[in-house]
Motif scaffolding. Structure first.
Motif, PDB file in Angstrom:
ATOM      1  N   ALA A  41       0.813  -1.208   0.000  1.00 34.73           N
ATOM      2  CA  ALA A  41       0.000   0.000   0.000  1.00 34.73           C
ATOM      3  C   ALA A  41       0.853   1.269   0.000  1.00 34.73           C
ATOM      4  O   ALA A  41       0.541   2.239  -0.694  1.00 34.73           O
ATOM      5  CB  ALA A  41      -0.927  -0.006   1.213  1.00 34.73           C
ATOM      6  N   MET A  42       1.939   1.269   0.785  1.00 35.92           N
ATOM      7  CA  MET A  42       2.749   2.474   0.891  1.00 35.92           C
ATOM      8  C   MET A  42       3.382   2.846  -0.446  1.00 35.92           C
ATOM      9  O   MET A  42       3.324   4.004  -0.873  1.00 35.92           O
ATOM     10  CB  MET A  42       3.844   2.312   1.953  1.00 35.92           C
ATOM     11  N   ASN A  43       3.984   1.875  -1.120  1.00 33.33           N
ATOM     12  CA  ASN A  43       4.611   2.171  -2.407  1.00 33.33           C
ATOM     13  C   ASN A  43       3.560   2.506  -3.460  1.00 33.33           C
ATOM     14  O   ASN A  43       3.820   3.285  -4.380  1.00 33.33           O
ATOM     15  CB  ASN A  43       5.467   0.996  -2.874  1.00 33.33           C
ATOM     16  N   SER A  44       2.374   1.918  -3.327  1.00 37.04           N
ATOM     17  CA  SER A  44       1.287   2.246  -4.252  1.00 37.04           C
ATOM     18  C   SER A  44       0.935   3.726  -4.149  1.00 37.04           C
ATOM     19  O   SER A  44       0.746   4.408  -5.157  1.00 37.04           O
ATOM     20  CB  SER A  44       0.051   1.400  -3.937  1.00 37.04           C
ATOM     21  N   TYR A  45       0.860   4.212  -2.916  1.00 41.39           N
ATOM     22  CA  TYR A  45       0.547   5.625  -2.697  1.00 41.39           C
ATOM     23  C   TYR A  45       1.706   6.529  -3.109  1.00 41.39           C
ATOM     24  O   TYR A  45       1.517   7.529  -3.811  1.00 41.39           O
ATOM     25  CB  TYR A  45       0.201   5.867  -1.231  1.00 41.39           C
ATOM     26  N   GLU A  46       2.928   6.178  -2.673  1.00 38.04           N
ATOM     27  CA  GLU A  46       4.085   7.026  -2.955  1.00 38.04           C
ATOM     28  C   GLU A  46       4.387   7.098  -4.451  1.00 38.04           C
ATOM     29  O   GLU A  46       4.811   8.139  -4.954  1.00 38.04           O
ATOM     30  CB  GLU A  46       5.302   6.501  -2.200  1.00 38.04           C
ATOM     31  N   THR A  48       2.152   6.619  -7.021  1.00 34.30           N
ATOM     32  CA  THR A  48       1.086   7.265  -7.784  1.00 34.30           C
ATOM     33  C   THR A  48       0.707   8.646  -7.253  1.00 34.30           C
ATOM     34  O   THR A  48       0.172   9.472  -7.996  1.00 34.30           O
ATOM     35  CB  THR A  48      -0.178   6.397  -7.780  1.00 34.30           C
ATOM     36  N   GLY A  49       0.963   8.865  -5.949  1.00 25.52           N
ATOM     37  CA  GLY A  49       0.556  10.126  -5.338  1.00 25.52           C
ATOM     38  C   GLY A  49      -0.938  10.211  -5.102  1.00 25.52           C
ATOM     39  O   GLY A  49      -1.472  11.279  -4.784  1.00 25.52           O
ATOM     40  N   LYS A  50      -1.622   9.084  -5.226  1.00 27.97           N
ATOM     41  CA  LYS A  50      -3.081   9.054  -5.066  1.00 27.97           C
ATOM     42  C   LYS A  50      -3.449   8.303  -3.784  1.00 27.97           C
ATOM     43  O   LYS A  50      -3.198   7.105  -3.663  1.00 27.97           O
ATOM     44  CB  LYS A  50      -3.738   8.386  -6.271  1.00 27.97           C
ATOM     45  N   LYS A  51      -4.069   9.023  -2.835  1.00 23.21           N
ATOM     46  CA  LYS A  51      -4.429   8.412  -1.556  1.00 23.21           C
ATOM     47  C   LYS A  51      -5.425   7.274  -1.727  1.00 23.21           C
ATOM     48  O   LYS A  51      -5.355   6.263  -1.021  1.00 23.21           O
ATOM     49  CB  LYS A  51      -4.996   9.477  -0.613  1.00 23.21           C
TER      50      LYS A  51
END
Length: 212
Positions: A41-46, A48-51
Protein backbone atom coordinates in the motif's frame (compact mmCIF):
# COMPACT_ATOMS: atom_id res chain seq x y z
CA UNK A 1 -2.77 -32.66 6.05
CA UNK A 2 -5.18 -29.96 7.27
CA UNK A 3 -2.22 -27.79 8.26
CA UNK A 4 -0.67 -28.13 4.80
CA UNK A 5 -3.96 -27.21 3.14
CA UNK A 6 -4.32 -24.17 5.42
CA UNK A 7 -0.78 -23.06 4.61
CA UNK A 8 -1.31 -23.45 0.85
CA UNK A 9 -4.57 -21.51 0.98
CA UNK A 10 -2.87 -18.77 2.94
CA UNK A 11 0.12 -18.56 0.60
CA UNK A 12 -1.94 -18.55 -2.60
CA UNK A 13 -4.25 -15.80 -1.35
CA UNK A 14 -1.34 -13.83 0.07
CA UNK A 15 0.50 -13.95 -3.23
CA UNK A 16 -2.26 -12.15 -5.14
CA UNK A 17 -0.53 -8.87 -5.99
CA UNK A 18 -3.51 -6.53 -5.80
CA UNK A 19 -1.22 -3.50 -5.72
CA UNK A 20 0.28 -4.32 -9.12
CA UNK A 21 -3.18 -4.87 -10.58
CA UNK A 22 -4.69 -1.67 -9.15
CA UNK A 23 -1.72 0.57 -9.97
CA UNK A 24 -1.37 -0.88 -13.48
CA UNK A 25 -5.06 -0.41 -14.25
CA UNK A 26 -5.22 3.09 -12.76
CA UNK A 27 -1.95 4.59 -13.98
CA UNK A 28 -0.21 2.12 -16.28
CA UNK A 29 2.80 1.98 -13.94
CA UNK A 30 4.55 -1.26 -12.99
CA UNK A 31 4.83 -1.15 -9.22
CA UNK A 32 7.56 -3.79 -9.12
CA UNK A 33 9.99 -1.38 -10.81
CA UNK A 34 8.73 1.93 -9.39
CA UNK A 35 9.62 3.63 -6.12
CA UNK A 36 10.78 1.19 -3.45
CA UNK A 37 9.69 -1.66 -5.77
CA UNK A 38 7.57 -3.13 -2.97
CA UNK A 39 4.11 -4.35 -3.90
CA UNK A 40 2.31 -2.86 -0.94
CA UNK A 41 0.00 0.00 0.00
CA UNK A 42 2.75 2.47 0.89
CA UNK A 43 4.61 2.17 -2.41
CA UNK A 44 1.29 2.25 -4.25
CA UNK A 45 0.55 5.63 -2.70
CA UNK A 46 4.09 7.03 -2.95
CA UNK A 47 4.44 5.97 -6.59
CA UNK A 48 1.09 7.27 -7.78
CA UNK A 49 0.56 10.13 -5.34
CA UNK A 50 -3.08 9.05 -5.07
CA UNK A 51 -4.43 8.41 -1.56
CA UNK A 52 -7.39 6.41 -2.80
CA UNK A 53 -5.06 3.92 -4.45
CA UNK A 54 -3.07 3.48 -1.25
CA UNK A 55 -6.25 3.01 0.78
CA UNK A 56 -7.74 0.55 -1.72
CA UNK A 57 -4.55 -1.52 -1.85
CA UNK A 58 -4.34 -1.56 1.96
CA UNK A 59 -7.95 -2.80 2.13
CA UNK A 60 -7.39 -5.51 -0.49
CA UNK A 61 -4.14 -6.68 1.13
CA UNK A 62 -5.93 -6.76 4.48
CA UNK A 63 -8.72 -8.78 2.88
CA UNK A 64 -6.21 -11.45 1.78
CA UNK A 65 -5.29 -12.25 5.37
CA UNK A 66 -8.90 -12.14 6.55
CA UNK A 67 -10.13 -14.33 3.68
CA UNK A 68 -7.39 -16.92 4.22
CA UNK A 69 -8.47 -17.39 7.83
CA UNK A 70 -12.18 -17.33 7.00
CA UNK A 71 -11.85 -20.00 4.30
CA UNK A 72 -9.87 -22.29 6.59
CA UNK A 73 -12.35 -21.68 9.41
CA UNK A 74 -15.26 -22.65 7.16
CA UNK A 75 -13.38 -25.54 5.53
CA UNK A 76 -12.52 -27.27 8.81
CA UNK A 77 -15.34 -26.31 11.22
CA UNK A 78 -14.88 -29.45 13.32
CA UNK A 79 -11.13 -29.09 13.81
CA UNK A 80 -9.87 -29.81 17.32
CA UNK A 81 -7.07 -27.28 16.90
CA UNK A 82 -8.54 -24.38 14.96
CA UNK A 83 -5.97 -21.90 16.26
CA UNK A 84 -3.12 -23.87 14.71
CA UNK A 85 -4.88 -24.02 11.34
CA UNK A 86 -5.65 -20.30 11.43
CA UNK A 87 -2.05 -19.57 12.37
CA UNK A 88 -0.82 -21.55 9.36
CA UNK A 89 -3.27 -19.73 7.09
CA UNK A 90 -2.47 -16.30 8.50
CA UNK A 91 1.30 -16.57 8.67
CA UNK A 92 1.55 -18.07 5.20
CA UNK A 93 -0.73 -15.37 3.82
CA UNK A 94 1.83 -12.81 5.03
CA UNK A 95 4.68 -14.94 3.68
CA UNK A 96 2.91 -15.12 0.31
CA UNK A 97 2.53 -11.35 0.29
CA UNK A 98 6.13 -10.66 1.35
CA UNK A 99 7.88 -13.43 -0.59
CA UNK A 100 5.74 -13.85 -3.68
CA UNK A 101 6.78 -16.83 -5.80
CA UNK A 102 5.20 -15.27 -8.89
CA UNK A 103 7.24 -12.07 -8.35
CA UNK A 104 10.56 -13.89 -7.88
CA UNK A 105 10.19 -13.91 -4.08
CA UNK A 106 9.65 -10.17 -3.86
CA UNK A 107 6.56 -8.46 -2.48
CA UNK A 108 5.37 -6.07 0.21
CA UNK A 109 6.09 -5.80 3.92
CA UNK A 110 3.03 -7.63 5.18
CA UNK A 111 1.49 -5.18 7.64
CA UNK A 112 -1.90 -4.89 5.94
CA UNK A 113 -2.20 -8.65 5.42
CA UNK A 114 -1.32 -9.26 9.07
CA UNK A 115 -4.02 -6.78 10.08
CA UNK A 116 -6.55 -8.87 8.17
CA UNK A 117 -5.42 -12.03 9.96
CA UNK A 118 -5.70 -10.40 13.38
CA UNK A 119 -9.08 -8.84 12.59
CA UNK A 120 -10.44 -12.34 12.05
CA UNK A 121 -8.88 -13.92 15.15
CA UNK A 122 -8.25 -11.18 17.72
CA UNK A 123 -7.56 -7.46 17.01
CA UNK A 124 -5.82 -6.70 20.32
CA UNK A 125 -2.31 -6.73 18.81
CA UNK A 126 -3.39 -4.21 16.16
CA UNK A 127 -4.20 -1.61 18.81
CA UNK A 128 -1.04 -2.42 20.75
CA UNK A 129 1.03 -2.14 17.57
CA UNK A 130 -0.55 1.25 16.93
CA UNK A 131 0.30 2.50 20.42
CA UNK A 132 3.94 1.46 20.10
CA UNK A 133 4.08 2.96 16.59
CA UNK A 134 2.92 6.37 17.81
CA UNK A 135 5.41 6.32 20.68
CA UNK A 136 8.20 5.24 18.32
CA UNK A 137 7.38 7.76 15.61
CA UNK A 138 6.98 10.80 17.83
CA UNK A 139 9.31 9.79 20.65
CA UNK A 140 12.20 8.03 18.89
CA UNK A 141 12.42 8.85 15.19
CA UNK A 142 9.95 10.39 12.75
CA UNK A 143 10.52 7.77 10.08
CA UNK A 144 7.91 5.24 8.98
CA UNK A 145 10.27 2.26 8.64
CA UNK A 146 11.86 2.86 12.04
CA UNK A 147 8.45 3.21 13.69
CA UNK A 148 7.14 0.13 11.85
CA UNK A 149 10.08 -1.98 12.98
CA UNK A 150 9.91 -0.85 16.61
CA UNK A 151 6.13 -1.34 16.72
CA UNK A 152 6.47 -4.80 15.17
CA UNK A 153 8.99 -5.74 17.86
CA UNK A 154 6.88 -4.16 20.57
CA UNK A 155 3.54 -5.73 19.67
CA UNK A 156 4.43 -9.31 20.73
CA UNK A 157 5.90 -7.96 23.96
CA UNK A 158 2.69 -6.05 24.64
CA UNK A 159 0.66 -9.20 23.98
CA UNK A 160 2.94 -11.25 26.24
CA UNK A 161 2.38 -8.93 29.22
CA UNK A 162 -1.37 -8.53 28.58
CA UNK A 163 -3.71 -10.28 31.04
CA UNK A 164 -5.05 -13.55 29.67
CA UNK A 165 -8.56 -12.38 30.49
CA UNK A 166 -8.18 -9.33 28.24
CA UNK A 167 -7.09 -11.53 25.34
CA UNK A 168 -10.01 -13.90 25.92
CA UNK A 169 -12.56 -11.07 26.03
CA UNK A 170 -11.47 -9.57 22.71
CA UNK A 171 -10.94 -12.81 20.77
CA UNK A 172 -13.32 -13.81 17.96
CA UNK A 173 -12.04 -17.39 17.74
CA UNK A 174 -11.95 -19.51 20.87
CA UNK A 175 -8.62 -21.05 21.87
CA UNK A 176 -7.57 -22.79 25.06
CA UNK A 177 -4.40 -20.91 25.95
CA UNK A 178 -3.63 -17.20 25.46
CA UNK A 179 -0.04 -18.24 24.75
CA UNK A 180 -1.22 -19.45 21.35
CA UNK A 181 -2.20 -15.88 20.47
CA UNK A 182 1.23 -14.61 21.50
CA UNK A 183 2.86 -17.24 19.31
CA UNK A 184 0.75 -16.14 16.32
CA UNK A 185 1.61 -12.47 16.82
CA UNK A 186 5.30 -13.34 17.27
CA UNK A 187 5.38 -15.32 14.01
CA UNK A 188 3.60 -12.58 12.09
CA UNK A 189 6.01 -10.01 13.52
CA UNK A 190 9.04 -12.07 12.54
CA UNK A 191 7.93 -12.35 8.91
CA UNK A 192 7.18 -8.61 8.80
CA UNK A 193 10.52 -7.69 10.36
CA UNK A 194 12.39 -9.64 7.70
CA UNK A 195 11.16 -7.11 5.13
CA UNK A 196 12.24 -4.15 7.25
CA UNK A 197 15.88 -5.20 7.50
CA UNK A 198 16.85 -3.72 4.13
CA UNK A 199 15.43 -0.20 4.65
CA UNK A 200 16.87 -0.06 8.17
CA UNK A 201 20.27 -1.17 6.91
CA UNK A 202 20.13 1.59 4.31
CA UNK A 203 19.36 4.19 6.96
CA UNK A 204 22.17 2.84 9.13
CA UNK A 205 24.66 3.02 6.26
CA UNK A 206 23.59 6.60 5.57
CA UNK A 207 23.85 7.36 9.30
CA UNK A 208 20.22 8.44 9.30
CA UNK A 209 18.74 5.71 11.51
CA UNK A 210 18.13 8.05 14.44
CA UNK A 211 18.74 11.42 12.85
CA UNK A 212 17.68 13.38 9.80
Amino acid sequence: MEGIIAAVIGYLLGSIAFSKIVVKQATGLDLSVEGSKNTGAMNSYETTGKKWIGILVFFLDCLKGYAACMIVYLLFPESDDMMTLLSYAGVFAVIGHNFNLWLRMKGGRGLATAVGVLLFINPLAIFQWGIVWLISYYGVRKHVHVANALATIGAPIMVMISPDKLIEIITFVAFEDATRYFQLVAMLSFVILLKHVEPLQKLLEEKKLFSE
